[in-house]
Write a protein that holds these residues in place. Structure first.
Motif, PDB file in Angstrom:
ATOM      1  N   GLU A 286       0.826  -1.208   0.000  1.00 36.31           N
ATOM      2  CA  GLU A 286       0.000   0.000   0.000  1.00 36.31           C
ATOM      3  C   GLU A 286       0.863   1.263   0.000  1.00 36.31           C
ATOM      4  N   SER A 602      -7.122  -4.488   3.558  1.00 38.29           N
ATOM      5  CA  SER A 602      -6.019  -3.583   3.881  1.00 38.29           C
ATOM      6  C   SER A 602      -5.386  -3.947   5.214  1.00 38.29           C
ATOM      7  N   SER A 649      -4.945   5.202   2.037  1.00 38.04           N
ATOM      8  CA  SER A 649      -4.751   3.759   2.110  1.00 38.04           C
ATOM      9  C   SER A 649      -5.906   3.015   1.460  1.00 38.04           C
TER      10      SER A 649
END
Length: 1166
Positions: A286, A602, A649
Motif C-alpha cells: 500500500e 487492507s 490507504s
C-alpha cells in the motif's frame, strides 16, 4: 573469545554470463572441465537428453488457450464489475473484436528447444530495430514477436493497456503466465532506454526472476538489489524486494533532486500484489502505491481474489488511469481428487458443482470395509442398554438424534485415513507424478521423506544422473548437503521447507524442474510464487497450526497451493489430491472449495520509519546534500498533510466506497426481513386463515391451535423442570467423587443443525476462585449477560436454592481440549478414571498438576453451546496436556456397569410428567390434522415456513455483510498520531517545528520492525569497543524474532555468548524497558526485540567456526540458523550507510559483515 556450550534438553561474487550462450546453464552447478565417462553414458539416454527442454516448455504452451466460447462467462462478469466502478476502464472485448483478433506468431513446428535457443536473439533483433527506426514501432505485435506461441487473451489485453500508458491490475490464476506481461513491459522499457523496477515479496523469488530475465535480456540490462549487496544496480531492469523499493520511495518523499533514484523509472511491477492482505507485510504494498510518483506506470500482478475491481479503483483514484484485466480461466484445468485408504476418487460430481456422493459419511458408513468398526459396536451397545433398562435411562436419552455423533463421525473417518504409501501408490498407478505434497510442518516433511526413502521413484538413468548431480553439489558446497535427506533424494523424494539451507532448497528446485525429483514434501511457503510446477499437488490437511492453535485454511490458501499443479505445455490437466484425515473429510474440503475467494483486505499500519520520513524537515546537524554535490530541498509535511497521505490507504478507499454500498444493501435486506416477518406473525397467519376457511372450520382449528400453544408452553416448562432436576441429581454424585480418583465422563451438546456431539473426558474438579480466578470471572460475566438477555423472556423463572445453583467444572477431553461446563452438559460419569495419587514422593497430585497447567493457559476460551443453565466452553490444550488426553478411553471401551447412576425420585417424577405432556401434545397435533379445514390450513403453514426459510437466508446474508463492514473499517491515522507522540518524547523529531534530531535521522534510514529501538541501540556508546564478532552477536539479539529451538532435537546444544556480549545485552535491557514504557503510555504495540538466546551462535559463526562445527549436535534447524545469520548480516551491512553513526562502529560492522557473508549462507546469484 571463549565460547561455551549450553545444553538444550527436550525442547561472492558469481561468474558473469555472456549475452550469447548455448542452451541453459544449470543453476549453481559448474561445467565439467573434462569429459566424464559416467556423464557420457548418461547422455546416451534419450530421456535425459529430451529433459533439458522441459523447464521453458512447462512455462509456455504451443497452442492458443482462450477461445470465444471459453471467455463468454468471463466477459459477462467483467461487464457486471464495470457497473460498480465507472471510472475504471475495465478491459473487455466484443465478439467482433474477438473475430478481428490476429494470430501474432504461428506455433513452432520443430519443438520448443528452438524457442529456448532463439528467444534472446529475437529480443536483440527488436532492440536493434528500435534503435534504427525509433520508439514508435513498439506495439503489441512487435512485443509478441519474441514468442513462438500465441499470447493468451488476458496477456494481450494487459500488454495493450500498458502500451496505452495506463497502469494495469492483472488478476489471474496461479501459473497462468502473468510474468509474461511484465516481461513484455520490460522489453518495451529497455527499448526506450528507460528503467523498470520489478519487485517480489521473497528474496528467493527475486533471485529466480533475476536469473530468468538475464537469460532473456542479457547481463547488462538486468540488475539485482538486495539488502546488503547490489548487482548491476544501474541496469534498465532492476529486481528487488518490495521493502527495498518502499525504503527508496521514503528517501524521495519531500526531496527534489535530479539524482533521485526514480528520476528515470517508467514502470514498477508489483508481483504477487495479493500479499497486500498479509497481516505482517501487507502495508508495504500500500505504501508503494501511495508514495509512487504519478508519472510511473504500475503493473500489479495478483492471483485471483474476490475484489480486484476494488484494488484497481483505489489505484485509479490515488495514482492515475488504471485498467483492470481479469481471468478465471486456467491454461491447464484442475481436476480435484480425494484419497481414501483403499481408493482415489473424484472429489466432485460429474458437473463439478457438488461433492461426489460416494464420499458422503452415509455411504462410507455402509461400506463393506467398515463392517463392525463402527456400526456393529454401537448397535450392540445400544441393544444391551435397551434390554437392561427401558425405564429412566431410556427416557433420559429420548432426545438422542439419529444423526451421527462427533465420535461416530471420527470413527468412520479414522477407518478411511490413508497412509502416505497408500496415496503414493494411487498417484503412481494413475501416472500423477511429479507431485508437490504440502505438509504444514517441517518435521512432518522430513518424516515423510524418511518413511518413503526405500520407495524408488526414478529409473536407472535418472538415478545415475541424480547421483552425479549430488556429487557435484557436494564438491561445490560440502557444508550445504543435507545428509539426512540424501537417501530419499537418490530415490527421487525430497523435502523443501524453511528448515533447509537456501542453497539446498535451490538444488532441490533445480532437480525438480528437470524431472529428477518426482515427489517433494513441502510447507506452504513453496506455493508463494517459486516456479516449481508439478503435475499434481497433494494437500495433507485443511488446517494448520497458528499462534492461537489450529486454524482452517482459507479458500485463497487452498487455491494458491492447488495452483502449483498442471505444467503448461506438458500436462492436459493438473491434479489436486486432498486427503481424508481423522477430523476432516470430503464435506469440509467442499465447504472450503465452494466458499468463494476471499477479498483483499487492507493491512495498512503506521511505523516509526513512516512517521519520521513523512514529517521530517530540517536537520539539526547539517544541510541535506547529495554525494555528487548537488543540493536538494527537503521540507517536512505538517500533520494535516501527512493525514491526507495516510488516508489514501486501500482500507480507507474501501471504507469510503464499498462500505457505503454494503450499508445500503444491508439496509434493504433489513427492511425486507422486517416486511416478511410481518407476514409470518401470528396475526397475519390468523388473518389468512379467516379469509380462506369457513367460519366453522376456522373456529375449530383456531380453538385447537390455541389449546396446542398452551400445552406446548406447559411442555416447555416441564422440560425445563426435568433438566433442572437432572442437574440437581448430578450434584451429590459429583460431591461423592473420591479425592483419590479423577473419573472419566461423557459430555454432550447439540451443534449446528441439531447434530448431537459427545465428548469423552476426564473430570478434573470444580472451578474455584482459588485455582482459576480469571476463568471464574469470565463465566460469571457471561452468566450476568445471559440473565440480562433473558429478563424479557416469557418463560417463567426457575428459583434456585442455594445448593441447587448451577456450578462450573473443568474436564480435559480426549481431543486435548479443556472444557468448562455446568451439570447441564453431563451425559454420564464413570466410576473408573485416573488415579489422583502422586507418581513419586515430592510430586504433586495429578489433579493439582492439571489445574496448574490450566492456570498457565491464555484465556482463549470459545463458547460452543449456551443454555439458561450455563454455557459449555472449550479451549485447545497444550503439549503438556497431550499425554493426559491420549489416555482418555473411547466411550465404547467403557462398560455400562461403570456408569454412576443414582437418579433422585424427583427427577424420575419430572421425566414421567414430561412424557405425559409430550404425548398430550402429539395427540392434539393429530387431532388438528383430522379437521375438515386442515388441507387449506396446511397450505398457509407451508407458505409460512417457506417465508421463514427465506428470512433465515437473508439474515445470514445480513450477518456476512456486517462482518465485511467490520473488516473494512478505516484505520491508520490513529496509530500514526500515537507513534508520533512516542517519537516526540524520545527526542527523535520535533513534531511542531519538523526538526529531525540525530536519533531520528538514524531511525528514518534504517530498515527493521522497530526502527526507533534499533537506532537507539546502534547509537549506544557501549558498542564502540566491541570486536566484530561481539558486535555481530549483539545485532543478532535484535533480529531473532521467530527463531526457535526444535523440541524434538533433544540432547542438542547451542553456543552461549561471551561474557562481554552478555553484559552488553543486559545493559541494553534497561534501555529497552524505558522504550516499552513510552510505547505503553501512548498505546503503541511495536515489538522491541532483544533476545540473547542465539547470540552465541552468531558470535561463533562471526569468529570463524565452520558450518560443520557450528551445526554439530545443534538444537537449531539449518534454515533457522541461516536465516538468523542473514538477518544479522543485513543489519550489519546497513550500519556503514546510516547517518550520524560513529565511524569506528561502522568500520567494525563492515568487518563483521564481510566475515559472516561466506558459504554456505552467502547469497549466490548466477
Amino acid at each position: 573469545m571463549n565460547l561455551h556450550l549450553s545444553s538444550h534438553m527436550q525442547t561472492s561474487s558469481s561468474p558473469s554470463l555472456s549475452f550469447r550462450f548455448p542452451p541453459p546453464i544449470r543453476f549453481l552447478l559448474p561445467k565439467l572441465s573434462s569429459p566424464n565417462p559416467n556423464l557420457v553414458s548418461i547422455l546416451r539416454c534419450p530421456r535425459i537428453i529430451s529433459r533439458s527442454r522441459i523447464p521453458l516448455h512447462a512455462t509456455f504452451p504451443t497452442e492458443k488457450r482462450f477461445s470465444d466460447t471459453d471467455e463468454e462467462d468471463e466477459e459477462e462478469e467483467e461487464d457486471d464489475a464495470a457497473e460498480d466502478y465507472d471510472e475504471v476502464l475495465l478491459v473487455g472485448v466484443s465478439d467482433e473484436e474477438e473475430e478481428r483478433e490476429e494470430e501474432v506468431v504461428q506455433p513452432s513446428t520443430d519443438g520448443f528447444s528452438s524457442f529456448e535457443e532463439h528467444k534472446w536473439q529475437r529480443v536483440q533483433r527488436l532492440l536493434s530495430d528500435v534503435r534504427e527506426f525509433g520508439e514508435d514501432i513498439i506495439d503489441f505485435a512487435e512485443l509478441a514477436s519474441i514468442y513462438d506461441f500465441s499470447i493468451d487473451k488476458f496477456q494481450r489485453l494487459a500488454i495493450q493497456a500498458f502500451l496505452r500508458g495506463s497502469s494495469v491490475v492483472v488478476s489471474a490464476p496461479t501459473s497462468s503466465g502473468k510474468t509474461l506481461i511484465a516481461e513484455a513491459a520490460a522489453l518495451a522499457t529497455i527499448a526506450r532506454g528507460r528503467k523498470l523496477f520489478y519487485t517480489t515479496p521473497l528474496k528467493a523469488l527475486s533471485n529466480q526472476k533475476f536469473r530468468d530475465f538475464r537469460k532473456t535480456f542479457g547481463e547488462t540490462n538486468v540488475g539485482l538489489l538486495t539488502g546488503d549487496s547490489a548487482v548491476n544496480k544501474d541496469a534498465h531492469v532492476l529486481i528487488m524486494t518490495t521493502e527495498i523499493l518502499r525504503n527508496m520511495l521514503y528517501q524521495s518523499i519531500g526531496t527534489i533532486s535530479s539524482g533521485s533514484r526514480l528520476f528515470h523509472v517508467d514502470v514498477i511491477v508489483l508481483d504477487e500484489v495479493h500479499y497486500l492482505s498479509d497481516i505482517s507485510r501487507g502495508t508495504v504494498w500500500e505504501e508503494i502505491v501511495i508514495y509512487c510518483p504519478k508519472e510511473v506506470q504500475l503493473i500489479c500482478l495478483s492471483a485471483t481474489v474476490a475484489n480486484p475491481d476494488e484494488l484497481a479503483g483505489w489505484i485509479e483514484q490515488i495514482h492515475g488511469k488504471t485498467e483492470l484485466v481479469t481471468s478465471k480461466k486456467r491454461p491447464v484445468p484442475l481436476t480435484w481428487h480425494f484419497s481414501l485408504k483403499s481408493s482415489l476418487l473424484p472429489l466432485l460430481d460429474d458437473k463439478g458443482q457438488k461433492m461426489n456422493r460416494n464420499l458422503s459419511l452415509d455411504y462410507m458408513q455402509l461400506s463393506p470395509s467398515r463392517t463392525d468398526t463402527f456400526s456393529g459396536k454401537r448397535m450392540r451397545r445400544e441393544k444391551r442398554k435397551g434390554k437392561a433398562e427401558q425405564g429412566v435411562d431410556s427416557i433420559a436419552s429420548f432426545s438422542r438424534q439419529t444423526q451421527l455423533s462427533k465420535n461416530d463421525i471420527n470413527s468412520i473417518r479414522r477407518s478411511q485415513v490413508p497412509q502416505i504409501k497408500d496415496t503414493l501408490r494411487q498417484l503412481r498407478e494413475k501416472d500423477m507424478l511429479p507431485a508437490i505434497w504440502f505438509i504444514f510442518s517441517r518435521r512432518g516433511c522430513d518424516a515423510a521423506v524418511q518413511y518413503l526413502e526405500d520407495s524408488n521413484l526414478l529409473d536407472e538413468c535418472e538415478g545415475v544422473e541424480v547421483e552425479l548431480e549430488l556429487k557435484r553439489f557436494r564438491n561445490l558446497y560440502p557444508d550445504a548437503v543435507r545428509d539426512i535427506a540424501t537417501r530419499g533424494l537418490l530415490h527421487g523424494i525430497a523435502a523443501h521447507h524453511a528448515g533447509c539451507l537456501p542453497l539446498w532448497k535451490s538444488f532441490i528446485e533445480e532437480l525438480f524442474q528437470r524431472g529428477l525429483v518426482k515427489l517433494v514434501f513441502a510447507t506452504e511457503t513453496l506455493a508463494a510464487g517459486i516456479n516449481m510446477p508439478a503435475r499434481t499437488a497433494v494437500i495433507s490437511s485443511l488446517s494448520k497450526r497458528g499462534e492461537i492453535g489450529r486454524i482452517p485454511l482459507s479458500s485463497n490458501e487452498l487455491l494458491q497451493m492447488a495452483g502449483r499443479s498442471g505444467r503448461r505445455g506438458i500436462d492436459d490437466a493438473g491434479h489436486v489430491v486432498l486427503l481424508q484425515s481423522p477430523y476432516e473429510g470430503a464435506e469440509e474440503c467442499c465447504d472450503i472449495l465452494f466458499s468463494g475467494l476471499e477479498p483483499l483486505v487492507s493491512q495498512f499500519t503506521a511505523s516509526y520509519g513512516m512517521v519520521l520520513n513523512l514529517l521530517a524537515g530540517a536537520k539539526v546537524t547539517h544541510k541535506l546534500k547529495e554525494p555528487d554535490g548537488s543540493k536538494t530541498v527537503q521540507s517536512g509535511r505538517t500533520l494535516e498533510e501527512a493525514r491526507k497521505l495516510v488516508e489514501q490507504s486501500f482500507g480507507n478507499y474501501v471504507g469510503s466506497n464499498v462500505m457505503l454500498a454494503a450499508k445500503e444493501e444491508l439496509t434493504k435486506i433489513n427492511q425486507e426481513i422486517e416486511l416478511l416477518s410481518l407476514e409470518v406473525s401470528e396475526d397475519a397467519i390468523d388473518r389468512k386463515c379467516q379469509e380462506q376457511l369457513s367460519e366453522a372450520e376456522y373456529a375449530e382449528i383456531s380453538d385447537l391451535q390455541e389449546e396446542l400453544r398452551r400445552e406446548k408452553r406447559v411442555r416447555t416448562e416441564l422440560r425445563r423442570e426435568m433438566e433442572f432436576k437432572r442437574m440437581v441429581a448430578w450434584k451429590p454424585l459429583l460431591k461423592e467423587v473420591d479425592s483419590c480418583n479423577l473419573p472419566f465422563m461423557c459430555l454432550q451438546y447439540k451443534g449446528n443443525e441439531a447434530v448431537q456431539h459427545v465428548i469423552p473426558a476426564v473430570f478434573i474438579g470444580k472451578l474455584s476462585s482459588l485455582f482459576a480466578p480469571r476463568i471464574l470471572d469470565m463465566v460469571n460475566l457471561d452468566a450476568l449477560a445471559c440473565q440480562n438477555n433473558e429478563a424479557n423472556s416469557d418463560v417463567g423463572d426457575i428459583t434456585y436454592g442455594e445448593d441447587c445453583k448451577p456450578a462450573y467444572y473443568v474436564a480435559l477431553g480426549s481431543d486435548n481440549s479443556w472444557y468448562l461446563f455446568t451439570e447441564k452438559w453431563i451425559k454420564t460419569i464413570y466410576k473408573t478414571g485416573f488415579s489422583n495419587v502422586p507418581l513419586a514422593d515430592g510430586d504433586i497430585p495429578p489433579q493439582q498438576a492439571l489445574m496448574e497447567l490450566l492456570k498457565e493457559e491464555d484465556l482463549n476460551w470459545e463458547k460452543i453451546s449456551d443454555s439458561e443453565f450455563g454455557s459449555l466452553w472449550c479451549m485447545e490444550g497444550s503439549m503438556e496436556t497431550w499425554s493426559w488426553s491420549l489416555n482418555v478411553p473411547v466411550l465404547s471401551s467403557l462398560s455400562d456397569d461403570d456408569e454412576m447412576r443414582n437418579w433422585s425420585q424427583a427427577y424420575k417424577d419430572a421425566v414421567e410428567c414430561y412424557k405425559e405432556q409430550r404425548t398430550k401434545v402429539s395427540r392434539l397435533r393429530k387431532k388438528i390434522t383430522n379437521t375438515k379445514g386442515f388441507k387449506e390450513f396446511k397450505k398457509i403453514t407451508d407458505f409460512t415456513n417457506f417465508t421463514k426459510e427465506k428470512i433465515k437466508r437473508m439474515t445470514a446474508r445480513s450477518h456476512r455483510l456486517i462482518k465485511r463492514i467490520e473488516q473494512i473499517e478505516p484505520s491508520g491515522w490513529k496509530e500514526f498520531l500515537q507513534i508520533s507522540k512516542v517519537i516526540q518524547e524520545a527526542r527523535a523529531l520535533d513534531i511542531d517545528t519538523q526538526v529531525i534530531y540525530p536519533l531520528g535521522e538514524t531511525a528514518a534510514a534504517i530498515r527493521g520492525e522497530n526502527e526507533l529501538w534499533l537506532a537507539m541501540v546502534l547509537r549506544n556508546k557501549a558498542l564502540l569497543d566491541l570486536k566484530p564478532a561481539q558486535l555481530a552477536a549483539v545485532c543478532g539479539s535484535l533480529v531473532s524474532e521467530g527463531i526457535k529451538l526444535r523440541p524434538w532435537k533433544s540432547n542438542s546444544y547451542i553456543y552461549e555468548p561471551s561474557s562481554v556480549v552478555t553484559d552488553i545485552i543486559n545493559h541494553l535491557e534497561s534501555q529497552r524497558s524505558s522504550v516499552l514504557d513510552i510505547q505503553e503510555k501512548y498505546v503503541v504495540k511495536i515489538p522491541c526485540e532483544l533476545d540473547g538466546q542465539f547470540s552465541g551462535m552468531v558470535e561463533a559463526w562471526a569468529s570463524g567456526l565452520t558450518w560443520h562445527e557450528i551445526m554439530m549436535e545443534c538444537a537449531m534447524d539449518e534454515g533457522d540458523l541461516a536465516r538468523l545469520l542473514r538477518r544479522t548480516i543485513d543489519l550489519l551491512a546497513q550500519i556503514p550507510k546510516l547517518p550520524d553513526i560513529d565511524p569506528q562502529l561502522q568500520k567494525t560492522a563492515q568487518l563483521a559483515s564481510d566475515v559472516m557473508n561466506r558459504a554456505p549462507i552467502n547469497e549466490l546469484v548466477q
